[in-house]
Scaffold this motif. Structure first.
Motif, short mmCIF file in Angstrom:
data_model
loop_
_atom_site.label_atom_id
_atom_site.label_comp_id
_atom_site.label_asym_id
_atom_site.label_seq_id
_atom_site.Cartn_x
_atom_site.Cartn_y
_atom_site.Cartn_z
N UNK A 125 -18.03 -11.17 98.45
CA UNK A 125 -17.17 -11.38 99.74
C UNK A 125 -17.23 -12.45 100.44
N UNK A 126 -18.79 -12.97 100.50
CA UNK A 126 -18.99 -14.22 101.26
C UNK A 126 -18.73 -15.42 100.66
N UNK A 127 -18.62 -15.42 99.27
CA UNK A 127 -18.00 -16.44 98.43
C UNK A 127 -16.65 -16.60 98.57
N UNK A 128 -16.09 -15.53 98.73
CA UNK A 128 -14.65 -15.65 98.76
C UNK A 128 -14.20 -16.17 100.27
N UNK A 129 -15.12 -16.01 101.11
CA UNK A 129 -14.64 -16.42 102.68
C UNK A 129 -14.77 -18.15 102.82
N UNK B 40 -14.12 -24.75 100.72
CA UNK B 40 -14.74 -25.64 99.61
C UNK B 40 -13.40 -26.15 98.79
N UNK B 41 -12.29 -25.57 98.64
CA UNK B 41 -11.00 -26.16 98.19
C UNK B 41 -10.68 -27.12 98.91
N UNK B 42 -10.69 -26.99 100.43
CA UNK B 42 -10.12 -28.15 101.23
C UNK B 42 -10.99 -29.44 101.12
N UNK B 43 -12.33 -29.35 101.06
CA UNK B 43 -13.07 -30.30 100.83
C UNK B 43 -12.85 -31.14 99.38
N UNK B 44 -12.70 -30.17 98.65
CA UNK B 44 -12.62 -30.78 97.13
C UNK B 44 -11.24 -31.75 97.05
N UNK B 45 -10.06 -30.93 97.90
CA UNK B 45 -8.64 -31.68 97.73
C UNK B 45 -8.57 -33.10 98.65
N UNK B 46 -9.13 -32.81 99.75
CA UNK B 46 -9.12 -33.82 100.68
C UNK B 46 -10.23 -34.80 101.07
N UNK B 47 -11.41 -34.56 100.57
CA UNK B 47 -12.46 -35.11 100.78
C UNK B 47 -13.01 -35.81 99.46
#
Length: 309
Positions: free
Chosen positions: A21-25, A30-37
């Motif tokens: 559950x913590x990894x889902x949160x 993480x996806x935001x950092x990968x896409x935009x950073x």
């Protein structure tokens, strides 16, 4: 013994699965950092190429460090660098201590209602956009109808042309920045002050320590690690003078002192269409910031044994 060692990775994996559950949160972050950073880092290579839109990134000609050499040999390079460093240093020297002082003062208030009112008043400017703040500066300090000159004139003084005089640009930039970020910057220090031991404070008062001595010998040492870490992080963006504010306050009469790296990058990048050259300047800016961050962090670690790395 070997059997126990071989089971450790399996146990770690099972423990990780039990906390899925913590990894889902954290997955959206993480996806935001990968896409935009991280994904945009693919475009850094145009700083080493003569980028042409028609040829694309891979098809453009490789020129190596030519754009970096061009920037370093640019006739106005040192003027732009000095403008950037001057504004950054003044913002750091004048802007950094005020949140710490305000947090210490608010922490000493016994009147909870008055404390909340002061916090609300000082927090509010943070939620005003930078462009709106610049509009307020241009309006208040206007020579003809600005409220500042109206007060000066009412007191018998002469009106000052704040916006057209280059010598006032730094004061307007730094002063408006302090006003906008003062209250918000105190939040982290107030949170750190909540960790001050009440028993230690009471013991100091019993021993005859004044409120000033309690602040100096107990409160400040408690938040010192936070102060050092925030100072290191602020030094890490030494060349990162914001574009919006400088550009909004900039005019032809103060251009000599207000032209910084970010505005120059805008001029030659977006207006001039020299994307490779602008990317090289941006990469140079980031490299210098990283070097300054590591340098300040090393000094802080040696002097206070506090660091972020």
């Amino acid at each position: 013994m070997k059997k126990k060692i071989s089971q450790r990775p399996l146990r770690s994996f099972n423990k990780a699965l039990s906390m899925w559950q913590l990894y889902v949160l954290i997955l959206p972050a993480v996806v935001y950092l990968i896409i935009f950073s991280y994904f945009p880092m693919y475009g850094i290579q145009i700083a080493f190429k003569n980028y042409r839109v028609s040829k694309g990134i891979w098809g453009s000609e490789w020129v190596g460090l030519d754009h970096f050499v061009r920037f370093l040999t640019f006739p106005n390079f040192w003027k732009i660098m000095l403008n950037t460093l001057r504004i950054s240093f003044k913002s750091l020297i004048w802007g950094f201590p005020f949140p710490v002082l305000l947090a210490l003062l608010l922490n000493e208030l016994n009147n909870v209602t008055f404390k909340k009112i002061v916090q609300m008043i000082t927090y509010a400017p943070h939620f005003i956009s930078t462009i709106t703040v610049c509009g307020m500066v241009l309006l208040f300090f206007n020579r003809e109808y600005g409220i500042v000159n109206a007060v000066i004139s009412a007191l018998g003084g002469e009106k000052v042309d704040w916006l057209s005089n280059a010598s006032y640009f730094d004061a307007l930039y730094v002063g408006s920045g302090i006003w906008q970020s003062l209250g918000w910057g105190t939040i982290i220090y107030l949170a750190a002050l909540s960790g001050v031991s009440p028993e230690m404070v009471e013991a100091a008062k019993i021993d005859g320590a004044s409120r000033a001595k309690v602040v100096w010998h107990i409160n400040i040492p408690t938040i010192l690690p936070t102060i050092v870490i925030m100072l290191i992080l602020n030094c890490g963006s030494l060349l990162g003078v914001g574009f919006e504010k400088v550009f909004a306050l900039q005019n032809d009469l103060n251009l000599e002192v207000s032209n910084v790296i970010s505005t120059y990058t805008y001029q030659i990048g977006l207006q001039g269409g020299q994307f490779s050259y602008a990317s090289a300047i941006g990469l140079f800016n980031n490299i210098v910031n990283v070097i300054v961050l590591i340098f300040v962090n090393t000094i802080a670690k040696k002097l206070s044994d506090i660091s972020i790395l």
